[in-house]
Design a protein around this motif. Structure first.
Motif, PDB file in Angstrom:
ATOM      1  N   ALA A 169      32.579  24.004  20.382  1.00 38.40           N
ATOM      2  CA  ALA A 169      31.588  24.100  19.319  1.00 38.40           C
ATOM      3  C   ALA A 169      32.123  24.889  18.132  1.00 38.40           C
ATOM      4  O   ALA A 169      31.858  24.551  16.961  1.00 38.40           O
ATOM      5  CB  ALA A 169      30.324  24.755  19.869  1.00 38.40           C
ATOM      6  N   LEU A 170      32.917  25.952  18.416  1.00 40.30           N
ATOM      7  CA  LEU A 170      33.487  26.744  17.332  1.00 40.30           C
ATOM      8  C   LEU A 170      34.481  25.937  16.512  1.00 40.30           C
ATOM      9  O   LEU A 170      34.490  25.996  15.272  1.00 40.30           O
ATOM     10  CB  LEU A 170      34.164  27.992  17.931  1.00 40.30           C
ATOM     11  N   VAL A 171      35.293  25.124  17.191  1.00 39.36           N
ATOM     12  CA  VAL A 171      36.264  24.293  16.476  1.00 39.36           C
ATOM     13  C   VAL A 171      35.557  23.275  15.596  1.00 39.36           C
ATOM     14  O   VAL A 171      35.915  23.045  14.433  1.00 39.36           O
ATOM     15  CB  VAL A 171      37.202  23.610  17.497  1.00 39.36           C
ATOM     16  N   ILE A 172      34.516  22.637  16.141  1.00 42.92           N
ATOM     17  CA  ILE A 172      33.768  21.636  15.358  1.00 42.92           C
ATOM     18  C   ILE A 172      33.128  22.293  14.141  1.00 42.92           C
ATOM     19  O   ILE A 172      33.135  21.727  13.029  1.00 42.92           O
ATOM     20  CB  ILE A 172      32.707  20.961  16.251  1.00 42.92           C
ATOM     21  N   THR A 173      32.569  23.460  14.312  1.00 43.19           N
ATOM     22  CA  THR A 173      31.926  24.165  13.189  1.00 43.19           C
ATOM     23  C   THR A 173      32.925  24.479  12.092  1.00 43.19           C
ATOM     24  O   THR A 173      32.644  24.315  10.899  1.00 43.19           O
ATOM     25  CB  THR A 173      31.279  25.450  13.704  1.00 43.19           C
ATOM     26  N   VAL A 174      34.122  24.922  12.481  1.00 39.01           N
ATOM     27  CA  VAL A 174      35.155  25.243  11.488  1.00 39.01           C
ATOM     28  C   VAL A 174      35.568  24.007  10.714  1.00 39.01           C
ATOM     29  O   VAL A 174      35.722  24.004   9.481  1.00 39.01           O
ATOM     30  CB  VAL A 174      36.361  25.909  12.191  1.00 39.01           C
ATOM     31  N   LEU A 181      33.812  21.224  10.173  1.00 40.44           N
ATOM     32  CA  LEU A 181      32.726  20.797   9.293  1.00 40.44           C
ATOM     33  C   LEU A 181      32.620  21.687   8.057  1.00 40.44           C
ATOM     34  O   LEU A 181      32.353  21.209   6.947  1.00 40.44           O
ATOM     35  CB  LEU A 181      31.408  20.803  10.063  1.00 40.44           C
ATOM     36  N   CYS A 182      32.806  22.969   8.232  1.00 43.85           N
ATOM     37  CA  CYS A 182      32.746  23.885   7.092  1.00 43.85           C
ATOM     38  C   CYS A 182      33.838  23.582   6.085  1.00 43.85           C
ATOM     39  O   CYS A 182      33.625  23.635   4.860  1.00 43.85           O
ATOM     40  CB  CYS A 182      32.856  25.319   7.574  1.00 43.85           C
ATOM     41  N   ARG A 183      35.022  23.279   6.550  1.00 46.46           N
ATOM     42  CA  ARG A 183      36.116  22.962   5.638  1.00 46.46           C
ATOM     43  C   ARG A 183      35.816  21.679   4.847  1.00 46.46           C
ATOM     44  O   ARG A 183      36.061  21.593   3.656  1.00 46.46           O
ATOM     45  CB  ARG A 183      37.414  22.815   6.416  1.00 46.46           C
ATOM     46  N   ARG A 184      35.280  20.664   5.519  1.00 49.30           N
ATOM     47  CA  ARG A 184      34.952  19.416   4.829  1.00 49.30           C
ATOM     48  C   ARG A 184      33.878  19.641   3.768  1.00 49.30           C
ATOM     49  O   ARG A 184      33.933  19.099   2.657  1.00 49.30           O
ATOM     50  CB  ARG A 184      34.483  18.381   5.836  1.00 49.30           C
ATOM     51  N   THR A 185      32.869  20.435   4.097  1.00 50.64           N
ATOM     52  CA  THR A 185      31.792  20.717   3.140  1.00 50.64           C
ATOM     53  C   THR A 185      32.329  21.427   1.910  1.00 50.64           C
ATOM     54  O   THR A 185      31.947  21.129   0.773  1.00 50.64           O
ATOM     55  CB  THR A 185      30.722  21.563   3.818  1.00 50.64           C
ATOM     56  N   ARG A 186      33.247  22.357   2.080  1.00 50.86           N
ATOM     57  CA  ARG A 186      33.825  23.068   0.940  1.00 50.86           C
ATOM     58  C   ARG A 186      34.622  22.120   0.058  1.00 50.86           C
ATOM     59  O   ARG A 186      34.587  22.220  -1.173  1.00 50.86           O
ATOM     60  CB  ARG A 186      34.723  24.197   1.448  1.00 50.86           C
ATOM     61  N   ARG A 187      35.361  21.201   0.658  1.00 54.36           N
ATOM     62  CA  ARG A 187      36.129  20.254  -0.139  1.00 54.36           C
ATOM     63  C   ARG A 187      35.219  19.374  -1.000  1.00 54.36           C
ATOM     64  O   ARG A 187      35.503  19.094  -2.167  1.00 54.36           O
ATOM     65  CB  ARG A 187      36.990  19.402   0.776  1.00 54.36           C
ATOM     66  N   ARG A 188      34.117  18.910  -0.429  1.00 51.46           N
ATOM     67  CA  ARG A 188      33.191  18.057  -1.186  1.00 51.46           C
ATOM     68  C   ARG A 188      32.577  18.824  -2.345  1.00 51.46           C
ATOM     69  O   ARG A 188      32.432  18.297  -3.452  1.00 51.46           O
ATOM     70  CB  ARG A 188      32.093  17.555  -0.254  1.00 51.46           C
ATOM     71  N   ARG A 189      32.197  20.067  -2.146  1.00 45.02           N
ATOM     72  CA  ARG A 189      31.608  20.853  -3.229  1.00 45.02           C
ATOM     73  C   ARG A 189      32.607  21.066  -4.350  1.00 45.02           C
ATOM     74  O   ARG A 189      32.267  21.005  -5.538  1.00 45.02           O
ATOM     75  CB  ARG A 189      31.123  22.195  -2.691  1.00 45.02           C
ATOM     76  N   CYS A 190      33.816  21.284  -3.997  1.00 44.22           N
ATOM     77  CA  CYS A 190      34.848  21.490  -5.022  1.00 44.22           C
ATOM     78  C   CYS A 190      35.040  20.227  -5.849  1.00 44.22           C
ATOM     79  O   CYS A 190      35.224  20.292  -7.081  1.00 44.22           O
ATOM     80  CB  CYS A 190      36.170  21.925  -4.361  1.00 44.22           C
ATOM     81  N   ARG A 191      35.033  19.055  -5.257  1.00 39.21           N
ATOM     82  CA  ARG A 191      35.215  17.797  -5.980  1.00 39.21           C
ATOM     83  C   ARG A 191      34.054  17.531  -6.923  1.00 39.21           C
ATOM     84  O   ARG A 191      34.207  17.039  -8.032  1.00 39.21           O
ATOM     85  CB  ARG A 191      35.370  16.660  -4.993  1.00 39.21           C
TER      86      ARG A 191
END
Length: 208
Positions: free
Chosen positions: A188-193, A195-205
């Motif tokens: 669960a910790l790996v999945i959360t990490v 997902l968080c990285r993907r969300t940050r990339r989308r916000r930056c774009r």
């Protein structure tokens, strides 16, 4: 009197020309309260001193006997008055410990000065005999006196074996679920990490 390296050095060199003797009382069988008599023959009538070296090596002045047979004892307040006797007979100097105690243990020396040189007599050890005590053996509530148990019994204890099997089963039931829970938390910790990285990339774009 504290330790004196000079006195100890002279003592080691053996600068002595005395005959040192003891009274007929056997010094090897000293007892508490016994009367101890020491004698030193110097061959000189210029006076002599008695000193004691304790177990730690420290030297303690006891008495000085002048050529006029006058005894001057130490002024140490820890030494009870009248505990020692000192006398002179021509060139023989006597020291008496009236009642020997453990505080009197040590090596006794007769010291004199002649021609500006310090001379020591051979040291005479005076120690109480060492006594060893054997502790009595006590029997515990589950042990018997006079019997020894075989450290490697041939027949195993069935109750002990059953208890060990139960303990092993308990360990399995406890550790396996715990290990599974830890594994799920890690996933669960790996999945959360991720997902968080993907969300940050989308916000930056989006901002660009």
């Amino acid at each position: 009197m504290d330790r004196s390296p000079a006195l100890l050095l002279l003592l080691a060199l053996g600068l002595c020309e005395y005959r040192h003797g003891l009274s007929p009382s056997d010094i090897s069988q000293l007892r508490v309260g016994q009367r101890l008599e020491l004698q030193c023959q110097t061959g000189k009538d210029s006076g002599a001193s008695w000193i004691r070296q304790d177990r730690s090596g420290a030297l303690h002045f006891i008495v000085f006997i002048s050529s006029m047979s006058r005894a001057t004892f130490s002024s140490d307040q820890r030494t009870p008055p009248g505990r020692f006797e000192a006398s002179r007979d021509k060139t023989n100097y006597h020291l008496v410990v009236r009642s020997f105690t453990p505080q009197d243990e040590g090596n006794y020396f007769c010291v004199t000065i002649f021609n500006q040189m310090l001379f020591f007599s051979p040291g005479q050890p005076a120690f109480l005999p060492v006594t060893t005590t054997v502790a009595p053996t006590r029997c515990g509530p589950t042990h018997k006196c006079g019997t020894t148990e075989d450290p490697n019994p041939k027949t195993p204890d069935p109750e002990r074996r059953t208890q060990e099997e139960l303990d092993f089963s308990c360990h399995i039931f406890i550790w396996i679920p715990l290990a599974g829970a830890c594994l799920l938390l890690l996933i669960a910790l790996v999945i959360t990490v991720v997902l968080c990285r993907r969300t940050r990339r989308r916000r930056c774009r989006c901002k660009r």
